[in-house]
Design a protein around this motif. Structure first.
Motif, PDB file in Angstrom:
ATOM      1  N   ALA A  51       0.825  -1.213   0.000  1.00  0.00           N
ATOM      2  CA  ALA A  51       0.000   0.000   0.000  1.00  0.00           C
ATOM      3  C   ALA A  51       0.859   1.262   0.000  1.00  0.00           C
ATOM      4  O   ALA A  51       0.342   2.358  -0.155  1.00  0.00           O
ATOM      5  N   VAL A  53       2.644   2.568   2.507  1.00  0.00           N
ATOM      6  CA  VAL A  53       2.792   3.332   3.748  1.00  0.00           C
ATOM      7  C   VAL A  53       4.062   2.922   4.483  1.00  0.00           C
ATOM      8  O   VAL A  53       4.469   3.581   5.425  1.00  0.00           O
ATOM      9  N   ASP A  77       1.114   7.957  -1.909  1.00  0.00           N
ATOM     10  CA  ASP A  77      -0.192   8.240  -1.304  1.00  0.00           C
ATOM     11  C   ASP A  77      -1.251   8.413  -2.383  1.00  0.00           C
ATOM     12  O   ASP A  77      -2.374   7.921  -2.256  1.00  0.00           O
ATOM     13  N   ALA A  78      -0.876   9.125  -3.458  1.00  0.00           N
ATOM     14  CA  ALA A  78      -1.834   9.384  -4.527  1.00  0.00           C
ATOM     15  C   ALA A  78      -2.221   8.076  -5.213  1.00  0.00           C
ATOM     16  O   ALA A  78      -3.395   7.837  -5.511  1.00  0.00           O
ATOM     17  N   ARG A  80      -2.195   5.065  -3.931  1.00  0.00           N
ATOM     18  CA  ARG A  80      -3.065   4.306  -3.024  1.00  0.00           C
ATOM     19  C   ARG A  80      -4.476   4.882  -3.043  1.00  0.00           C
ATOM     20  O   ARG A  80      -5.460   4.150  -3.133  1.00  0.00           O
ATOM     21  N   ALA A  81      -4.546   6.210  -2.975  1.00  0.00           N
ATOM     22  CA  ALA A  81      -5.856   6.849  -2.944  1.00  0.00           C
ATOM     23  C   ALA A  81      -6.629   6.556  -4.225  1.00  0.00           C
ATOM     24  O   ALA A  81      -7.824   6.289  -4.201  1.00  0.00           O
ATOM     25  N   VAL A  86      -8.751  -0.806   0.748  1.00  0.00           N
ATOM     26  CA  VAL A  86      -8.198  -1.546   1.878  1.00  0.00           C
ATOM     27  C   VAL A  86      -9.320  -1.916   2.852  1.00  0.00           C
ATOM     28  O   VAL A  86     -10.175  -1.093   3.171  1.00  0.00           O
ATOM     29  N   LEU A 105     -15.589   7.899   1.581  1.00  0.00           N
ATOM     30  CA  LEU A 105     -14.372   8.501   2.151  1.00  0.00           C
ATOM     31  C   LEU A 105     -13.201   8.576   1.165  1.00  0.00           C
ATOM     32  O   LEU A 105     -12.543   9.615   1.068  1.00  0.00           O
ATOM     33  N   PRO A 106     -12.903   7.501   0.396  1.00  0.00           N
ATOM     34  CA  PRO A 106     -11.752   7.592  -0.532  1.00  0.00           C
ATOM     35  C   PRO A 106     -11.933   8.709  -1.558  1.00  0.00           C
ATOM     36  O   PRO A 106     -10.953   9.274  -2.041  1.00  0.00           O
ATOM     37  N   ARG A 108     -12.959  11.593  -0.992  1.00  0.00           N
ATOM     38  CA  ARG A 108     -12.515  12.865  -0.416  1.00  0.00           C
ATOM     39  C   ARG A 108     -11.033  13.106  -0.698  1.00  0.00           C
ATOM     40  O   ARG A 108     -10.571  14.226  -0.728  1.00  0.00           O
ATOM     41  N   PHE A 109     -10.307  12.007  -0.826  1.00  0.00           N
ATOM     42  CA  PHE A 109      -8.854  12.139  -0.956  1.00  0.00           C
ATOM     43  C   PHE A 109      -8.368  11.956  -2.389  1.00  0.00           C
ATOM     44  O   PHE A 109      -7.214  12.208  -2.680  1.00  0.00           O
TER      45      PHE A 109
END
Lengths: 231, 422
Positions: A51, A53, A77-78, A80-81, A86, A105-106, A108-109
């Motif tokens: 992922a 992180v 991060d981008a 993954r988003a 997950v 939620l995803p 939003r990012f």
């Protein structure tokens, strides 16, 4: 081309002994793969590396053609988003958001996920569609605080969230360990079905080898991990 | 995107609304203390500065210039010495002097000060932006036993035109030192001014002399009661001394020269002060206390901000899972950072705004009381720039403080990765 391609990966927490030492491991597009390993064997760490992180000390983790070890933090991060979903073992939901808000939620990012899910109102409709596919369509239930849902219901909301906007890969970390046998089998069937429907590859991790039959392919972490650091 | 994170911050606070409300209250109370101190301070200053205008010099017997200002204008404290009538005449006769108002203090009536003066007081005494005194009812005193009451005196004691007033020698509560054999009749009542005039009783200088016949030693002589009103009216009632003189000049350009001339003249020693400068000196003295109060209230604001920090820090542990979920669903470290900062900033902003409202409501309720009991004008107490700046400063400080939990949450969520062992 595999969606996940791992070569000569080595990882250790701080200065401890190597926890993971994997010569080769890959997942193909749309493939539903079972990865077995006891708790503490490093499977959650492996998922963290995939992922993006966590960063390995050596080797290569290629996700969707991008070498995660070469990407900058924000790019990982981008990625993954935009392209990963997950699902955790439990406590998957943000307590102060509604069911639908948790699912979206995803979005939003990630504007890519937002667009793929239909954006704005379309996004909400897509969330409701996914929830209803997963047996959560009762309007009364949609308005309840997520903390009042049963564990099984919470896990299904997590599936809807992982799948919204059709990610390329869905990672599930012991998502059934808090469910009873009957709920567990139904949950895995639903997860498989929906992953297939959105064309996502599924990497399902669990200590319970009896679940292997639900998947296209099964691998034991012990067989691919040469490190002795794990318990 | 920023907006949707702000939405997360808001929902997260609402989810913990109990502790969030307490934190907001702590900030609100600290901000309202600070603003309250500032507003009362400004109100008091404005009240003092509005009390006298148009008077160029105040002349009295030598004392401190603040003391002279306080007893002559604000009826606070008392004079230790007087100036003789002849000296007063010599001031009034100066070529550069346009008008004078002699006042004679030292008596009282049920706690209200008595001011002996003459018609020039009502002609030349100005307050606020140069407003003259105005009669609400009745007329000015024409007889030696007539009195003009300030608005508060009439209201609080229930006096009307025609009521009888017995003055007391000195400033005590009355009793043995009453001038009860020489009652005064109320001839007029002044309109409210918001100055100490409202709490004064004005009589003629001759009236002051008349009630003190037989009191030359400072107490009532055995003969005092034997002197009849007719006999007194036959006496020369020209005062022997006055307490202070308000002076208006022909030309303001001669102000400093006239002041120096009066201060250094031969004969009876005098103190001439410029009201504005004496007030300035008074503010220097009170400024020390004001600064101490402001410093204390700034510290209280700091305590309020610490409560913002505490409330967010204590929530961090139980929110590690939440952070991991946000990270897993695509939140970048910057999102986590912004979320925490936004929560602190929201708490600070809401607290500061609530503090401003609290002060305004408090002034609405307590303002009239402040005004009547302490002469603090409510005029200067409304919303002003300082309210806006305070909100802005508290908001900025809360935002800055928010970076502490933000950095901590960031580090933890980076270390935790996607898994939190709880």
């Amino acid at each position: 081309m595999p969606v996940i391609d791992i070569r000569d990966l080595r990882f250790a927490w701080d200065d401890g002994p190597a926890l993971l030492d994997i010569a080769e491991y890959s997942v193909l597009p749309g493939e539903r793969v079972f990865l077995r390993g006891p708790s503490g064997s490093g499977k959650s760490t492996l998922l963290g590396l995939i992922a993006g992180v966590l960063e390995p000390q050596a080797g290569k983790v290629e996700v969707l053609g991008h070498d995660m070890t070469q990407l900058s933090g924000p790019k990982r991060d981008a990625l993954r988003a935009d392209r990963l979903g997950v699902i955790f073992q439990m406590f998957n939901l943000v307590p102060y958001l509604s069911l639908v808000q948790n699912v979206t939620l995803p979005c939003r990012f990630s504007s890519a996920r937002r667009k793929a899910a239909g954006g704005g109102d379309g996004m909400t409709r897509e969330a409701e569609r996914l929830l209803s596919r997963l047996g959560l369509s009762d309007p009364k239930m949609l308005e309840r605080p997520v903390t009042e849902l049963s564990v099984g219901q919470q896990q299904r909301v997590a599936v809807a969230r992982a799948l919204i906007g059709g990610p390329d890969i869905v990672i599930a970390d012991e998502p059934t360990s808090a469910l009873d046998a009957e709920a567990r089998d139904r949950f895995i069937e639903l997860l498989n079905e929906e992953a297939a429907r959105s064309g996502s590859a599924l990497l399902f991790v669990s200590h319970d080898g009896s679940l292997a039959g639900h998947f296209d392919r099964s691998v034991d972490l012990k067989e691919i991990n040469r490190a002795k650091g794990g318990v | 995107m920023g907006l949707s994170i702000l939405g997360l911050a808001w929902r997260s606070l609402m989810n913990r609304r109990g502790s969030a409300l307490l934190t907001i209250l702590a900030v609100a109370l600290s901000v309202s203390l600070f603003l309250g101190v500032d507003k009362v301070r400004n109100g008091a200053r404005a009240g003092f500065e509005n009390t006298i205008s148009g008077t160029d010099l105040i002349v009295g017997a030598p004392t401190g210039q603040i003391n002279l200002l306080l007893y002559s204008v604000f009826r606070l404290g008392s004079a230790t010495a007087e100036i003789s009538w002849d000296t007063y005449q010599s001031i009034a006769d100066r070529d550069d002097v346009a008008w004078t108002v002699p006042i004679s203090l030292g008596d009282s009536h049920r706690g209200f000060r008595v001011v002996g003066t003459n018609d020039s007081y009502f002609e030349h005494y100005r307050h606020g932006d140069g407003t003259k005194l105005r009669l609400a009812e009745g007329k000015l005193f024409t007889d030696i036993y007539e009195a003009v009451l300030g608005a508060d005196v009439a209201r609080e004691l229930g006096y009307e035109v025609g009521s009888e007033v017995v003055l007391t020698h000195g400033l005590g509560a009355g009793g043995l030192t009453d001038h009860e054999n020489r009652p005064f009749v109320v001839s007029g009542i002044l309109a409210p001014t918001g100055t100490p005039v409202d709490r004064s009783i004005h009589v003629s200088l001759e009236g002051i002399t008349a009630i003190h016949v037989g009191w030359e030693s400072g107490t009532r002589s055995p003969f005092a009661d034997t002197i009849s009103e007719e006999m007194i009216r036959g006496f020369d009632l020209t005062p022997k001394s006055v307490t202070a003189v308000f002076v208006g000049l022909e030309r303001r350009g001669t102000l400093l020269r006239t002041q120096r001339a009066l201060n250094t003249q031969s004969g009876e020693p005098l103190l001439a002060i410029i009201p504005g400068m004496a007030l300035g000196e008074l503010w220097q003295v009170t400024g020390i206390v004001e600064r101490a109060l402001i410093a204390v209230s700034v510290f209280v604001i700091a305590v309020g901000l610490v409560s913002v920090l505490t409330s967010i820090l204590t929530s961090l542990n139980e929110r590690r899972r939440e952070m991991a979920i946000l990270r897993a669903t695509g939140a970048r470290p910057g999102h986590i950072f912004f979320l925490m900062v936004a929560e602190a900033a929201l708490l600070g902003l809401l607290g500061a705004v609530a503090g401003v409202l609290l002060v305004q409501i408090g002034l609405l309720v307590a303002g009239p009381l402040l005004s009547s009991a302490y002469g603090i004008g409510i005029g200067g107490l409304g919303l002003s720039a300082i309210d806006g700046w305070t909100v802005l400063a508290v908001f900025a400080a809360a935002t800055l403080i928010g970076t502490i939990p933000a950095v901590m949450a960031l580090r933890r969520s980076l270390a935790d990765g996607l898994t939190v062992k709880l």
